[in-house]
Design a protein around this motif. Structure first.
Motif, PDB file in Angstrom:
ATOM      1  N   HIS A   1      41.961  11.889  30.099  1.00  0.00           N
ATOM      2  CA  HIS A   1      42.499  10.650  29.594  1.00  0.00           C
ATOM      3  C   HIS A   1      43.242  11.176  28.397  1.00  0.00           C
ATOM      4  O   HIS A   1      44.732  10.915  28.240  1.00  0.00           O
ATOM      5  N   LYS A   2      42.796  12.287  27.581  1.00  0.00           N
ATOM      6  CA  LYS A   2      43.711  12.672  26.436  1.00  0.00           C
ATOM      7  C   LYS A   2      44.978  13.529  26.876  1.00  0.00           C
ATOM      8  O   LYS A   2      46.116  13.533  26.447  1.00  0.00           O
ATOM      9  N   LYS A   3      44.744  13.987  28.223  1.00  0.00           N
ATOM     10  CA  LYS A   3      45.999  14.821  28.683  1.00  0.00           C
ATOM     11  C   LYS A   3      46.830  13.918  29.162  1.00  0.00           C
ATOM     12  O   LYS A   3      48.114  14.268  28.984  1.00  0.00           O
ATOM     13  N   ARG A   4      46.515  12.859  29.709  1.00  0.00           N
ATOM     14  CA  ARG A   4      47.617  11.996  30.347  1.00  0.00           C
ATOM     15  C   ARG A   4      48.213  11.274  28.998  1.00  0.00           C
ATOM     16  O   ARG A   4      49.683  11.179  29.482  1.00  0.00           O
TER      17      ARG A   4
ATOM     18  N   ARG B   1      51.440  31.008  30.852  1.00  0.00           N
ATOM     19  CA  ARG B   1      52.506  30.287  31.320  1.00  0.00           C
ATOM     20  C   ARG B   1      52.144  29.697  32.633  1.00  0.00           C
ATOM     21  O   ARG B   1      52.751  28.525  33.015  1.00  0.00           O
ATOM     22  N   GLU B   2      51.628  30.092  33.589  1.00  0.00           N
ATOM     23  CA  GLU B   2      51.135  29.590  34.632  1.00  0.00           C
ATOM     24  C   GLU B   2      50.283  28.126  34.493  1.00  0.00           C
ATOM     25  O   GLU B   2      50.393  27.301  34.974  1.00  0.00           O
ATOM     26  N   GLN B   3      49.388  28.382  33.421  1.00  0.00           N
ATOM     27  CA  GLN B   3      48.645  27.221  33.187  1.00  0.00           C
ATOM     28  C   GLN B   3      49.591  25.996  32.323  1.00  0.00           C
ATOM     29  O   GLN B   3      49.358  24.818  32.657  1.00  0.00           O
ATOM     30  N   PHE B   4      50.691  26.429  31.676  1.00  0.00           N
ATOM     31  CA  PHE B   4      51.664  25.413  31.095  1.00  0.00           C
ATOM     32  C   PHE B   4      52.341  24.876  32.349  1.00  0.00           C
ATOM     33  O   PHE B   4      52.472  23.718  32.142  1.00  0.00           O
ATOM     34  N   ASP B   5      52.864  25.605  33.410  1.00  0.00           N
ATOM     35  CA  ASP B   5      53.540  24.983  34.491  1.00  0.00           C
ATOM     36  C   ASP B   5      52.684  23.923  34.875  1.00  0.00           C
ATOM     37  O   ASP B   5      53.126  22.860  35.447  1.00  0.00           O
ATOM     38  N   ARG B   6      51.379  24.465  35.364  1.00  0.00           N
ATOM     39  CA  ARG B   6      50.441  23.590  36.080  1.00  0.00           C
ATOM     40  C   ARG B   6      50.126  22.313  35.240  1.00  0.00           C
ATOM     41  O   ARG B   6      50.133  21.156  35.841  1.00  0.00           O
ATOM     42  N   GLU B   7      49.604  22.647  34.161  1.00  0.00           N
ATOM     43  CA  GLU B   7      49.201  21.280  33.218  1.00  0.00           C
ATOM     44  C   GLU B   7      50.182  20.591  32.223  1.00  0.00           C
ATOM     45  O   GLU B   7      49.659  19.661  31.968  1.00  0.00           O
TER      46      GLU B   7
ATOM     47  N   VAL C   1      54.233  16.176  33.649  1.00  0.00           N
ATOM     48  CA  VAL C   1      55.292  15.348  32.941  1.00  0.00           C
ATOM     49  C   VAL C   1      56.404  15.107  34.252  1.00  0.00           C
ATOM     50  O   VAL C   1      56.773  13.997  34.343  1.00  0.00           O
ATOM     51  N   ALA C   2      56.538  16.008  35.118  1.00  0.00           N
ATOM     52  CA  ALA C   2      57.409  15.607  36.309  1.00  0.00           C
ATOM     53  C   ALA C   2      56.874  14.383  36.951  1.00  0.00           C
ATOM     54  O   ALA C   2      57.694  13.679  37.527  1.00  0.00           O
ATOM     55  N   GLN C   3      55.567  14.460  37.263  1.00  0.00           N
ATOM     56  CA  GLN C   3      55.009  13.439  38.149  1.00  0.00           C
ATOM     57  C   GLN C   3      55.253  11.979  37.065  1.00  0.00           C
ATOM     58  O   GLN C   3      55.501  11.056  37.746  1.00  0.00           O
ATOM     59  N   VAL C   4      55.149  12.052  35.968  1.00  0.00           N
ATOM     60  CA  VAL C   4      55.252  11.011  35.046  1.00  0.00           C
ATOM     61  C   VAL C   4      56.771  10.510  34.997  1.00  0.00           C
ATOM     62  O   VAL C   4      57.015   9.190  35.337  1.00  0.00           O
ATOM     63  N   LEU C   5      57.707  11.472  34.973  1.00  0.00           N
ATOM     64  CA  LEU C   5      59.161  11.007  35.061  1.00  0.00           C
ATOM     65  C   LEU C   5      59.445  10.497  36.382  1.00  0.00           C
ATOM     66  O   LEU C   5      60.377   9.628  36.686  1.00  0.00           O
ATOM     67  N   SER C   6      58.953  11.021  37.409  1.00  0.00           N
ATOM     68  CA  SER C   6      59.231  10.275  38.724  1.00  0.00           C
ATOM     69  C   SER C   6      58.715   8.891  39.451  1.00  0.00           C
ATOM     70  O   SER C   6      59.378   8.355  39.964  1.00  0.00           O
ATOM     71  N   GLY C   7      58.029   8.409  38.432  1.00  0.00           N
ATOM     72  CA  GLY C   7      57.521   7.227  38.492  1.00  0.00           C
ATOM     73  C   GLY C   7      58.436   6.244  38.040  1.00  0.00           C
ATOM     74  O   GLY C   7      58.499   4.784  38.344  1.00  0.00           O
TER      75      GLY C   7
ATOM     76  N   ARG D   1      44.878  22.607  28.383  1.00  0.00           N
ATOM     77  CA  ARG D   1      44.434  23.352  29.524  1.00  0.00           C
ATOM     78  C   ARG D   1      43.277  23.011  30.230  1.00  0.00           C
ATOM     79  O   ARG D   1      43.099  23.627  31.526  1.00  0.00           O
ATOM     80  N   SER D   2      42.308  22.080  29.739  1.00  0.00           N
ATOM     81  CA  SER D   2      41.238  21.912  30.234  1.00  0.00           C
ATOM     82  C   SER D   2      41.190  21.440  31.467  1.00  0.00           C
ATOM     83  O   SER D   2      42.108  20.599  31.851  1.00  0.00           O
ATOM     84  N   THR D   3      40.042  21.730  32.559  1.00  0.00           N
ATOM     85  CA  THR D   3      40.026  21.139  33.836  1.00  0.00           C
ATOM     86  C   THR D   3      38.833  20.082  33.678  1.00  0.00           C
ATOM     87  O   THR D   3      38.597  19.778  34.583  1.00  0.00           O
TER      88      THR D   3
END
Length: 246
Positions: A69-72, A108-114, A119-125, A61-63
């Motif tokens: 890098h860890k989140k990626r 839940r809002e944080q989960f959707d955002r983070e 993950v959708a962005q990764v898949l779209s690549g 959840r960290s911003t």
């Protein structure tokens, strides 16, 4: 027989006994989830050690830039897992509110955002269609106990009472007796782990002793999780398939 489908069980909790207790609860739910009873067609596995640290204490959840890098790494891992033909993810994080105040929860809002959006962005690549991406994202199933995982593990009230008697001279037996008499109460306890002598130390043993369908029938966060399992069409289809040969 070898399992045909793999569910990666991720948890924000750093305790291995808690993960094992959560896995025991999940496996009991999957037993009923399958029309023909539990078979070895599904295996529940821990997350890769390389991404485990970012789950602890909800670093996902960290911003902060230092955690990017860890989140990626986590986003890429999740994308790989749900892109597998038999790959699913169950992602545990605590609701951090009582069940009655769940509308106030920010998790839940944080989960959707983070998680979901990233993950959708990764898949779209990989030039997948929006429909393909949406179907894959459906394989990430949220597991959200309110207030925390102890709202589920403490439902093993008979075992908890025995542990209180054996290890803590009977401390908190009346508390567990009250929770046994009304299984809706635990979802309304703020920070339940801090309310008894057991803490989180016995979550593996307690998780294995939870009568999950009694808890589900009481409503609340475990029923919500069962609904989430059923909402994943790919998982329902996977569990309905007959097992392959050895």
């Amino acid at each position: 027989m070898r399992p045909r489908f793999s569910i990666a069980l991720l948890s924000e909790d750093s305790s291995e006994p808690t993960w094992l207790g959560l896995r025991a609860i999940l496996e009991k739910l999957l037993h009923r989830f399958e029309e023909n009873g539990y078979t070895p067609r599904v295996e529940v596995v821990p997350v890769d050690p390389t991404v485990r640290p970012v789950l602890i204490a909800n670093q996902w959840r960290s911003t902060k830039q230092k955690d990017e890098h860890k989140k990626r790494e986590l986003w890429r891992y999740l994308a790989r897992k749900i892109a597998e033909p038999g790959g699913f993810v169950i992602f545990h994080y605590d609701g951090d509110t009582t069940w009655a105040r769940r509308a106030e929860a920010k998790t839940r809002e944080q989960f959707d955002r983070e998680i979901r959006n990233r993950v959708a962005q990764v898949l779209s690549g990989a030039r997948r269609s929006p429909d393909e991406i949406a179907q894959m994202l459906g394989r990430i199933i949220e597991c959200v106990p309110f207030y925390s995982i102890e709202a589920w593990t403490y439902q093993a009230t008979a075992k908890a009472i025995a542990l209180c008697r054996e290890k803590h001279r009977g401390d908190d037996i009346p508390t567990f007796e009250a929770w046994s008499a009304d299984r809706t109460k635990l979802d309304e306890v703020h920070k339940p782990k801090e309310k008894t002598c057991l803490g989180g130390e016995h979550n593996e043993m307690l998780g294995k002793s939870v009568a999950v369908w009694d808890v589900v029938q009481a409503g609340g966060s475990m029923m919500w999780f069962v609904w989430s399992l059923h909402a994943c069409r790919d998982l329902e289809d996977a569990l309905a398939l007959p097992s392959s040969g050895p």
